[in-house]
Design a protein around this motif. Structure first.
Motif, PDB file in Angstrom:
ATOM      1  N   SER A   1       0.737  -1.205   0.037  1.00  0.00           N
ATOM      2  CA  SER A   1      -0.101   0.034  -0.069  1.00  0.00           C
ATOM      3  C   SER A   1       1.058   1.281  -0.042  1.00  0.00           C
ATOM      4  CB  SER A   1      -0.979   0.002   1.113  1.00  0.00           C
ATOM      5  OG  SER A   1      -0.056  -0.262   2.249  1.00  0.00           O
TER       6      SER A   1
ATOM      7  N   ASN B   1       1.295   3.876   1.192  1.00  0.00           N
ATOM      8  CA  ASN B   1       1.432   5.037   2.524  1.00  0.00           C
ATOM      9  C   ASN B   1       2.783   4.951   3.236  1.00  0.00           C
ATOM     10  OD1 ASN B   1      -0.008   2.154   2.999  1.00  0.00           O
ATOM     11  ND2 ASN B   1       0.850   2.348   4.839  1.00  0.00           N
TER      12      ASN B   1
ATOM     13  N   SER C   1      -3.834   3.657   4.623  1.00  0.00           N
ATOM     14  CA  SER C   1      -3.682   3.227   3.109  1.00  0.00           C
ATOM     15  C   SER C   1      -4.412   4.475   2.106  1.00  0.00           C
ATOM     16  CB  SER C   1      -4.126   1.859   2.848  1.00  0.00           C
ATOM     17  OG  SER C   1      -3.538   0.964   3.375  1.00  0.00           O
TER      18      SER C   1
ATOM     19  N   HIS D   1      -1.083  -0.947  13.461  1.00  0.00           N
ATOM     20  CA  HIS D   1      -1.134  -0.786  12.181  1.00  0.00           C
ATOM     21  C   HIS D   1      -2.244   0.236  11.712  1.00  0.00           C
ATOM     22  CE1 HIS D   1       1.405  -1.636   8.673  1.00  0.00           C
ATOM     23  NE2 HIS D   1       0.350  -1.774   7.923  1.00  0.00           N
TER      24      HIS D   1
END
Ligand code: TXA
Ligand code: MG
Length: 336
Positions: free
Chosen positions: A144, A146, A152, A233
């Motif tokens: 992803s 990011n 994301s 996360h």
């Protein structure tokens, strides 16, 4: 002085050709998929792979997903047995990542696999992403797009804001249809286990995988089966609390609702909704973009209404729990 921004290539033939050439030449290109935007690089190019780790500030022990354009390309890097092939034929292209035994060779670098003997593979359904991978002609790593531990991105603009000029090219793909990262299914252990919940659910997989082990939250941050599934996360910058059913809200607290629930009638910093009608697919699509909007709104904290734990609601709640846990760990949602 204004910071230079990345070039957003149009999702047409010439944009795809330019992005493919940049990838073949060892560059890094972000591109849209139906789940979230990925940060792409040639999976077999050590410098390009290292650039992805550096740009994302991703720990070296967290392996990258390889994107392929279908079964044949998957077979060039992984051992695909009949069981895996059945799943692939049914669910690809689409939001299902399979963990398979790596078949050796240089097509995916040791670094990209974080030294593991397994590889994560998916064939995205987004037509622009598929055309891009076919034009590159070999597997493309794309975690992803990011910074590690952050939200994301679900639009080209979110990628540009997250990574700035560090990623010179973004192949536009519009707003991501699904809005949450793919389901990750580990086929290298018995029983097959869902490591990350996404749009394809245990119920969908059961016909092909009767013994599939549904997602179980691994809140043990030190030894997760999937290195990326650290508890902290998907953190927004602001502290976030979940399953908020009643007041009071702090004056600087933004509320994110779901469904026609009128709470809170007043108060708080601002009010938003993942889906006023209570549609879970709409909520999944909106989640990361809305969290970003709230981050940028001047609110100091976020309260989120309960989301039903059914269907894709499981994946939404997984991301929200991680966001809430991250804000408890560092009481401010710092980047990790
Ligand atoms: O939807 C998606 O999967 C998006 C789009 C761009 O395709 N990509 C994505 O990549 O979410 P990433 O790197 O952010 O998440 C991949 C997950 C991580 O949790 C990683 O640790 C895990 O897959 N993973 C990668 N290789 C693995 C392996 N060999 N074994 C177990 N988990 C693995
Ligand atoms: Mg990620």
């Amino acid at each position: 002085m204004a910071t230079p921004s990345p070039t957003i290539l149009p999702p047409n033939e010439s944009g795809i050709a330019r992005a493919a050439k940049a990838l073949r030449d060892g560059g890094v290109v972000a591109f849209g998929t139906e789940t979230v935007y990925g940060l792409g690089a040639d999976a077999g190019n050590p410098q390009a792979v290292s650039a992805v780790f550096a740009l994302k500030q991703r720990p070296a022990k967290n392996p990258l997903i390889c994107h392929v354009d279908g079964l044949d390309m998957a077979k060039t890097i992984a051992r695909v047995d009949d069981h895996a092939e059945g799943l692939i034929r049914h669910f690809w292209p689409g939001p299902l990542t399979l963990i398979l035994p790596y078949s050796g060779g240089d097509a995916v670098t040791h670094t990209a696999r974080a030294g593991l003997g397994t590889v994560a593979i998916r064939a995205p359904a987004h037509p622009v992403a598929r055309a891009l991978i076919t034009a590159v002609g070999r597997p493309v790593v794309a975690p992803s797009a990011n910074k590690s531990g952050r939200l994301s991105p679900t639009s080209a603009m979110m990628v540009a804001e997250a990574l700035g000029q560090d990623v010179p090219l973004i192949l536009g793909g519009g707003r991501c249809d699904i809005g949450l990262e793919s389901t990750v299914l580990d086929l290298t252990n018995q029983p097959p286990t869902i490591l990350r919940p996404g749009a394809i659910m245990a119920e969908d997989l059961a016909a092909f995988c009767p013994d599939v082990q549904g997602f179980q939250d691994q809140s043990e941050p030190n030894a997760p089966a999937s290195p990326g599934l650290l508890l902290r996360h998907y953190a927004p910058r602001l502290p976030l609390r979940i399953e908020v059913r009643e007041g009071p809200l702090a004056a600087d607290e933004a509320f994110i609702g779901f469904g026609p629930n009128p709470f809170p009638p007043k108060g708080g910093h601002s009010r938003h909704s993942l889906s006023p009608t209570g549609d879970l697919d709409e909520a999944a699509q909106a989640l990361f973009g809305l969290l970003k909007t709230v981050e940028d709104s001047g609110a100091a904290r976020i309260a989120v209404a309960p989301i039903p734990d059914t269907g894709i609601g499981l994946a939404i709640n997984d991301r929200l729990r991680r966001a809430a846990a991250a804000s408890q760990l560092d009481s401010g949602g710092q980047d990790t």
